[in-house]
Write a protein that holds these residues in place. Structure first.
Motif, PDB file in Angstrom:
ATOM      1  N   LEU A  26       1.131  -1.132   0.521  1.00 14.43           N
ATOM      2  CA  LEU A  26       0.206   0.074   0.280  1.00 14.43           C
ATOM      3  C   LEU A  26       0.806   1.305  -0.036  1.00 14.43           C
ATOM      4  N   ARG A  27       0.489   2.325  -0.846  1.00 14.02           N
ATOM      5  CA  ARG A  27       1.529   3.435  -0.926  1.00 14.02           C
ATOM      6  C   ARG A  27       0.233   4.864  -0.617  1.00 14.02           C
ATOM      7  N   GLN A  28       1.137   5.553   0.558  1.00 12.86           N
ATOM      8  CA  GLN A  28       0.620   6.738   1.040  1.00 12.86           C
ATOM      9  C   GLN A  28       0.825   7.304   0.386  1.00 12.86           C
ATOM     10  N   PRO A  29      -0.044   8.468  -0.464  1.00 10.57           N
ATOM     11  CA  PRO A  29       0.250   9.545  -1.206  1.00 10.57           C
ATOM     12  C   PRO A  29       1.008  10.847  -1.049  1.00 10.57           C
ATOM     13  N   ARG A  30       1.460   9.987   1.160  1.00  9.86           N
ATOM     14  CA  ARG A  30       2.196  11.139   0.495  1.00  9.86           C
ATOM     15  C   ARG A  30       3.140  10.950   2.260  1.00  9.86           C
ATOM     16  N   ASN A  31       3.793  11.599   3.208  1.00  8.31           N
ATOM     17  CA  ASN A  31       4.105  10.923   3.788  1.00  8.31           C
ATOM     18  C   ASN A  31       3.297  11.431   5.440  1.00  8.31           C
ATOM     19  N   ALA A  32       2.201  11.241   5.930  1.00  9.58           N
ATOM     20  CA  ALA A  32       1.607  11.132   7.517  1.00  9.58           C
ATOM     21  C   ALA A  32       1.977  11.255   8.368  1.00  9.58           C
ATOM     22  N   GLY A  33       2.919  10.533   8.482  1.00 10.19           N
ATOM     23  CA  GLY A  33       3.079   9.451   9.813  1.00 10.19           C
ATOM     24  C   GLY A  33       3.276   8.416  10.404  1.00 10.19           C
ATOM     25  N   ILE A  34       3.923   7.389  10.979  1.00  7.95           N
ATOM     26  CA  ILE A  34       3.633   6.323  11.725  1.00  7.95           C
ATOM     27  C   ILE A  34       2.037   5.789  12.225  1.00  7.95           C
ATOM     28  N   ALA A  35       1.581   6.174  12.214  1.00  7.59           N
ATOM     29  CA  ALA A  35       0.024   6.160  12.627  1.00  7.59           C
ATOM     30  C   ALA A  35      -0.457   5.568  11.130  1.00  7.59           C
ATOM     31  N   ALA A  36      -0.977   7.097  10.908  1.00  8.98           N
ATOM     32  CA  ALA A  36      -1.594   6.485   9.897  1.00  8.98           C
ATOM     33  C   ALA A  36      -1.554   5.660   8.857  1.00  8.98           C
ATOM     34  N   ALA A  37       0.151   5.392   8.965  1.00  9.41           N
ATOM     35  CA  ALA A  37       0.323   4.647   8.459  1.00  9.41           C
ATOM     36  C   ALA A  37      -0.103   2.951   8.358  1.00  9.41           C
ATOM     37  N   LEU A  38       0.434   2.660   9.698  1.00  8.88           N
ATOM     38  CA  LEU A  38      -0.102   1.348  10.722  1.00  8.88           C
ATOM     39  C   LEU A  38      -1.176   0.946  10.430  1.00  8.88           C
ATOM     40  N   ASN A  39      -2.053   2.208  10.914  1.00  8.15           N
ATOM     41  CA  ASN A  39      -3.838   2.610  11.541  1.00  8.15           C
ATOM     42  C   ASN A  39      -4.203   1.587  10.083  1.00  8.15           C
ATOM     43  N   ARG A  40      -2.998   2.641   8.319  1.00  9.94           N
ATOM     44  CA  ARG A  40      -3.726   1.892   6.789  1.00  9.94           C
ATOM     45  C   ARG A  40      -3.995   0.537   6.822  1.00  9.94           C
ATOM     46  N   GLY A  41      -2.977   0.272   7.373  1.00  7.11           N
ATOM     47  CA  GLY A  41      -2.865  -1.429   7.328  1.00  7.11           C
ATOM     48  C   GLY A  41      -2.864  -2.708   8.071  1.00  7.11           C
ATOM     49  N   ILE A  42      -3.133  -1.624   9.232  1.00  6.31           N
ATOM     50  CA  ILE A  42      -3.958  -2.607  10.401  1.00  6.31           C
ATOM     51  C   ILE A  42      -5.310  -3.207   9.613  1.00  6.31           C
ATOM     52  N   GLN A  43      -6.514  -2.019   8.875  1.00  3.60           N
ATOM     53  CA  GLN A  43      -7.380  -2.087   8.378  1.00  3.60           C
ATOM     54  C   GLN A  43      -7.761  -2.192   7.774  1.00  3.60           C
ATOM     55  N   ALA A  44      -6.501  -3.286   6.794  1.00  4.01           N
ATOM     56  CA  ALA A  44      -6.932  -3.513   5.481  1.00  4.01           C
ATOM     57  C   ALA A  44      -6.515  -4.731   6.077  1.00  4.01           C
TER      58      ALA A  44
END
Length: 318
Positions: free
Chosen positions: A60-78
């Motif tokens: 999964l690719r975040q469109p911008r650097n949004a921080g580790i919490a946002a990255a983890l939340n997206r991965g966990i939800q997926a």
């Protein structure tokens, strides 16, 4: 050996080829791996091509650097959307042993079966050189403290009960806030006895002789420093966490704040130039006053922080 209902989530930013080796160790223990790139500005094309070719990895690719919490939340939800019951989170520098995930999972099952502790999540007893244990409960369960998210086994039930990580924190204290929120909800963070996670620590420097770097000194001979921009987040998020949980955990947060102040004094002593770090700390304190200015470090601070160096002798940890 994989755990049937467990997926892993790995947050990355500018990873090198060592990530592929780490993923081999992680993928062997979980059903599937979700890799979330947190907006790497100039990604290594070969590394990302290798990730996209793997059948056991969802990239999964975040469109911008949004921080580790946002990255983890997206991965966990997926992962939970994909059918996982449990998720183990990792950083790109994490290298688990062959029985790491089973060790976490078995301890979660044991603690649940005993019925004395309602576990929020499980972390390894040892994270690099850090022991993540505060005490032993009456049933023998190790109660964890100041938990680090890399190497954390998070069950779906906790995610649904207390919610996702706070994305506005961006990076520092994301895991501690989650821990305090779990404790406030009556859940206990626990540690798996004897389980350890190898992890690359921050930059290490030798403490000068006149600053306690002598034989018999009560201070450790090696000091670990974060990258300069992290001190904005550390100050800001500490103030926010103290306001959110200070009444419930006054002694703990007072002690942690005192240690943070002592560390910041050393940081300012060794920063060259000091001005940008001091400006970042002052801005972090101001922004954390009401928690209204959250998210990424203010853009005007970044150029100065990029030029900061530490006036210390670096240490190769090997």
């Amino acid at each position: 050996m994989t755990s049937e209902a467990t997926w892993s989530v790995v947050s990355v930013f500018g990873p090198d080829r060592s990530l592929l080796t780490h993923l081999d160790a992680i993928a062997a223990q979980t059903v599937r791996v979700v890799v979330v790139d947190d907006g790497t500005p100039a990604p290594d094309a070969e590394v990302f091509a290798a990730l996209e070719e793997r059948d056991d990895v969802d990239l999964l690719r975040q469109p911008r650097n949004a921080g580790i919490a946002a990255a983890l939340n997206r991965g966990i939800q997926a992962a939970f959307d994909g059918g996982a019951d449990r998720v183990v989170t990792f950083d790109q520098d994490s290298l688990p042993s062959a029985d790491f995930v089973s060790g976490l999972s078995d301890e979660f099952d044991r603690a649940t079966a005993r019925g004395v502790i309602d576990p929020a999540f499980v972390v390894p007893e040892f994270w690099a050189t850090i022991r993540q244990v505060s005490r032993t409960a009456e049933d023998g369960t190790l109660i964890a403290i100041r938990t680090i998210q890399s190497g954390m086994l998070l069950p779906r039930s906790t995610w649904e009960r207390i919610g996702a990580m706070r994305e506005e924190f961006f990076i520092d204290l994301v895991d501690e806030e989650l821990e305090l929120r779990a404790l406030s909800a009556g859940l206990a963070p626990i540690a798996a006895p004897g389980v350890a996670l190898h992890h690359h620590l921050g930059a290490a420097y030798r403490r000068p002789l006149l600053s306690g770097g002598f034989r018999g000194s009560p201070l450790p001979p090696i000091i670990t420093l974060s990258t300069p921009f992290r001190y904005y987040y550390r100050v800001r998020n500490r103030r926010v966490v103290n306001r959110m949980y200070g009444r419930r955990f006054p002694a703990r947060l007072a002690a942690e704040t005192f240690m943070e102040i002592l560390h910041l004094v050393e940081v300012l002593r060794y920063a060259r130039p000091r001005g940008p770090v001091w400006a970042a700390a002052r801005r972090g304190w101001r922004d954390g006053r009401k928690g209204s200015a959250m998210g990424r470090v203010p853009a005007e601070l970044e150029p100065g922080l990029r030029d900061v160096r530490w006036a210390l002798e670096p240490v190769d940890r090997g």
